[in-house]
Design a protein around this motif. Structure first.
Motif, PDB file in Angstrom:
ATOM      1  N   ASN A  38     -44.781  91.939 -41.682  1.00 46.69           N
ATOM      2  CA  ASN A  38     -46.251  90.839 -42.483  1.00 46.69           C
ATOM      3  C   ASN A  38     -46.187  91.620 -43.935  1.00 46.69           C
ATOM      4  O   ASN A  38     -46.769  92.734 -43.832  1.00 46.69           O
ATOM      5  CB  ASN A  38     -47.519  91.267 -41.637  1.00 46.69           C
ATOM      6  N   LEU A  39     -46.218  90.736 -44.868  1.00 49.95           N
ATOM      7  CA  LEU A  39     -46.476  91.141 -45.784  1.00 49.95           C
ATOM      8  C   LEU A  39     -48.623  90.794 -46.050  1.00 49.95           C
ATOM      9  O   LEU A  39     -48.359  89.895 -47.034  1.00 49.95           O
ATOM     10  CB  LEU A  39     -45.904  91.186 -47.017  1.00 49.95           C
ATOM     11  N   GLU A  40     -49.267  91.857 -45.971  1.00 49.58           N
ATOM     12  CA  GLU A  40     -50.455  90.903 -45.667  1.00 49.58           C
ATOM     13  C   GLU A  40     -51.025  91.476 -47.171  1.00 49.58           C
ATOM     14  O   GLU A  40     -51.453  92.049 -48.379  1.00 49.58           O
ATOM     15  CB  GLU A  40     -51.314  91.669 -44.647  1.00 49.58           C
ATOM     16  N   PRO A  41     -51.684  89.666 -47.380  1.00 50.28           N
ATOM     17  CA  PRO A  41     -52.662  89.299 -49.514  1.00 50.28           C
ATOM     18  C   PRO A  41     -53.772  89.830 -48.679  1.00 50.28           C
ATOM     19  O   PRO A  41     -54.329  90.196 -47.792  1.00 50.28           O
ATOM     20  CB  PRO A  41     -52.420  88.401 -49.684  1.00 50.28           C
ATOM     21  N   ALA A 309     -49.521  85.743 -44.553  1.00 47.03           N
ATOM     22  CA  ALA A 309     -49.102  87.244 -44.809  1.00 47.03           C
ATOM     23  C   ALA A 309     -47.522  86.680 -44.785  1.00 47.03           C
ATOM     24  O   ALA A 309     -46.502  85.645 -44.084  1.00 47.03           O
ATOM     25  CB  ALA A 309     -48.764  87.752 -43.731  1.00 47.03           C
ATOM     26  N   GLY A 310     -46.732  87.431 -46.045  1.00 48.93           N
ATOM     27  CA  GLY A 310     -45.405  87.265 -46.007  1.00 48.93           C
ATOM     28  C   GLY A 310     -44.086  88.408 -45.291  1.00 48.93           C
ATOM     29  O   GLY A 310     -44.655  88.132 -44.363  1.00 48.93           O
ATOM     30  N   LEU A 311     -43.266  88.890 -46.109  1.00 46.45           N
ATOM     31  CA  LEU A 311     -41.880  88.746 -45.517  1.00 46.45           C
ATOM     32  C   LEU A 311     -41.482  89.795 -45.867  1.00 46.45           C
ATOM     33  O   LEU A 311     -41.073  89.915 -47.067  1.00 46.45           O
ATOM     34  CB  LEU A 311     -41.551  88.313 -43.820  1.00 46.45           C
ATOM     35  N   ALA A 312     -40.273  91.112 -46.008  1.00 44.27           N
ATOM     36  CA  ALA A 312     -39.223  91.301 -46.773  1.00 44.27           C
ATOM     37  C   ALA A 312     -38.459  91.584 -45.434  1.00 44.27           C
ATOM     38  O   ALA A 312     -38.666  92.209 -44.392  1.00 44.27           O
ATOM     39  CB  ALA A 312     -40.317  92.257 -47.106  1.00 44.27           C
ATOM     40  N   GLN A 323     -34.508  99.805 -39.580  1.00 45.93           N
ATOM     41  CA  GLN A 323     -35.969 100.381 -39.832  1.00 45.93           C
ATOM     42  C   GLN A 323     -37.826  99.154 -40.079  1.00 45.93           C
ATOM     43  O   GLN A 323     -37.551  98.048 -40.295  1.00 45.93           O
ATOM     44  CB  GLN A 323     -36.534 101.151 -41.037  1.00 45.93           C
ATOM     45  N   VAL A 324     -38.431  98.772 -38.701  1.00 45.90           N
ATOM     46  CA  VAL A 324     -39.587  97.299 -39.121  1.00 45.90           C
ATOM     47  C   VAL A 324     -40.914  98.307 -39.233  1.00 45.90           C
ATOM     48  O   VAL A 324     -40.986  98.939 -38.606  1.00 45.90           O
ATOM     49  CB  VAL A 324     -38.940  96.557 -37.650  1.00 45.90           C
ATOM     50  N   ILE A 325     -40.933  97.798 -39.998  1.00 47.16           N
ATOM     51  CA  ILE A 325     -42.917  97.956 -40.649  1.00 47.16           C
ATOM     52  C   ILE A 325     -43.330  97.255 -39.985  1.00 47.16           C
ATOM     53  O   ILE A 325     -43.067  95.820 -40.218  1.00 47.16           O
ATOM     54  CB  ILE A 325     -42.599  98.477 -42.053  1.00 47.16           C
ATOM     55  N   ALA A 326     -44.467  96.714 -39.276  1.00 44.52           N
ATOM     56  CA  ALA A 326     -45.559  95.907 -39.278  1.00 44.52           C
ATOM     57  C   ALA A 326     -46.260  95.424 -40.033  1.00 44.52           C
ATOM     58  O   ALA A 326     -46.391  93.807 -39.926  1.00 44.52           O
ATOM     59  CB  ALA A 326     -46.621  96.429 -37.653  1.00 44.52           C
ATOM     60  N   GLN A 327     -47.174  96.046 -40.761  1.00 42.81           N
ATOM     61  CA  GLN A 327     -46.970  95.660 -42.080  1.00 42.81           C
ATOM     62  C   GLN A 327     -47.649  96.452 -42.866  1.00 42.81           C
ATOM     63  O   GLN A 327     -47.757  97.179 -43.213  1.00 42.81           O
ATOM     64  CB  GLN A 327     -49.051  95.519 -41.390  1.00 42.81           C
TER      65      GLN A 327
END
Length: 396
Positions: A38-41, A309-312, A323-327
């Protein structure tokens, strides 16, 4: 370990993980790369504000773009697009080659296959659709263009989310005797303390700033705090009895930067599943504070940041496979890309690099650098500040 100059950023707005999981090659792509779920704005959310947060690396206080609409003389005015440098312009200013293009998804493979000039960073922006084959072809073409020695980023800045209930914040302010209207539902500004416009923007009817402002400057903080406290507690969904507002923020709690003066006084963040009603966005009214949204209503504007949210996915030697990053903040994408290219990050991009995406050896060999230059305000922006200060009585 070296910094690889060849990078392709495939920016596909509207992507979700559910959509990506239907693409055949994405499982391998996720295994090879590092991902942000989640790429949160920052509030206020919407397609344009979220895009600017990602491509500039600046929070809205650094760009002046908080919402697509803002009030001027009590009327709706569209917001001009920011003049701050975008990512590809920052890269070019640092002496590297960079290209930014907007394409239809169907045109992405052909563009990448026929591209002759090699650039250090190519940003291709497009919009997701329902054609999984076309989506797969675009991602495959981007990977092939990068090759084994380059870096590939698959990004989305937003996705739409279902709306179950509409909220009219002007109706809510009216129910609390904060906003007054005539029997014909015409605003009585001489009796109104605050109003809503856009997607969560709450504005105080401030003397000197608003044409018929009634809140004196020495009463401003008290008025803001009263709304921060009362709105989440008193505006309830009549069906469930739950609050429709998660929290009301003061503007300096969310935003910072040269353009903070353009921010709304308060920002109402609605709970997931709720959105500002179309009439509320336009400074209008509905029959009730809370009501049903039409079936299959989906949007991004004014929704809870976590729900749109976006993603990457980042693949390449600098990045930690698996590697996994939640936010992470949406604004952190631009400085992360700059760092992956071995470039310093301008001082006015205050967002942090997502360091956990990188392998430790890369971070040790290439520590984060900050550039000295700042872009600053334009002459027009400075004149706007002076005009506002003059209205409040600070400048003769």
């Amino acid at each position: 370990m070296e910094v690889h100059k060849c990078m392709i950023v495939l920016w596909i707005s509207g992507l979700t993980w559910d959509l990506l999981d239907q693409v055949p090659g994405v499982a391998l792509l996720r295994a090879q790369g590092a991902a942000v779920i989640n790429l949160e704005p920052l509030p206020i959310t919407g397609q344009k504000p979220q895009a600017w947060q990602m491509i500039s690396g600046r929070n809205p206080g650094g760009t002046g773009y908080f919402d697509s609409w803002m009030p001027q003389q009590y009327t709706m005015q569209p917001v001009a697009e920011p003049t701050v440098p975008m990512l590809h312009e920052v890269i070019a200013a640092a002496g590297r080659t960079a290209t930014y293009v907007n394409l239809a998804l169907a045109d992405v493979p052909l563009y990448l296959n026929e591209l002759e000039a090699r650039v250090d960073c190519l940003v291709v922006r497009t919009v997701a659709g329902s054609d999984m084959v076309m989506l797969d072809q675009a991602i495959t073409a981007a990977q092939a263009r990068v090759g084994t020695g380059g870096t590939f980023l698959l990004l989305s800045d937003h996705h739409e989310t279902a709306v179950k209930r509409y909220v009219n914040l002007n109706n809510g302010l009216r129910s609390l005797d904060v906003l007054e209207v005539s029997e014909q539902k015409i605003m009585r500004w001489e009796e109104t303390l605050a109003y809503h416009i856009g997607h969560g923007q709450l504005w105080i009817n401030l003397q000197g700033r608003e044409p018929l402002g009634i809140v004196a400057y020495h009463e401003y903080d008290q008025t803001c705090q009263a709304l921060v406290t009362s709105l989440p507690r008193k505006l309830l969904d009549p069906e469930s009895g739950v609050p429709v507002i998660e929290r009301v923020y003061r503007r300096n709690e969310l935003y910072h930067g040269d353009y903070l003066f353009r921010a709304p006084d308060l920002v109402a963040v609605l709970r997931p599943g709720y959105a500002p009603s179309p009439n509320s966005v336009l400074l209008g009214f509905d029959d009730d504070v809370v009501g049903p949204a039409p079936v299959d209503t989906r949007t991004t504007a004014g929704l809870h940041p976590a729900t749109v949210a976006g993603l990457a996915i980042a693949v390449g030697i600098p990045f930690a496979a698996g590697q996994v990053i939640a936010q992470a903040p949406l604004t952190s994408i631009a400085p992360t890309i700059l760092h992956a290219l071995g470039l310093p990050i301008p001082m006015d991009i205050e967002a942090e690099v997502i360091t956990d995406l990188f392998v430790p050896a890369f971070m040790q060999q290439f520590p984060i650098q900050r550039a000295e230059q700042r872009s600053g305000l334009s002459q027009e922006d400075e004149e706007e500040i002076i005009t506002r200060l003059r209205g409040l009585g600070y400048v003769e």
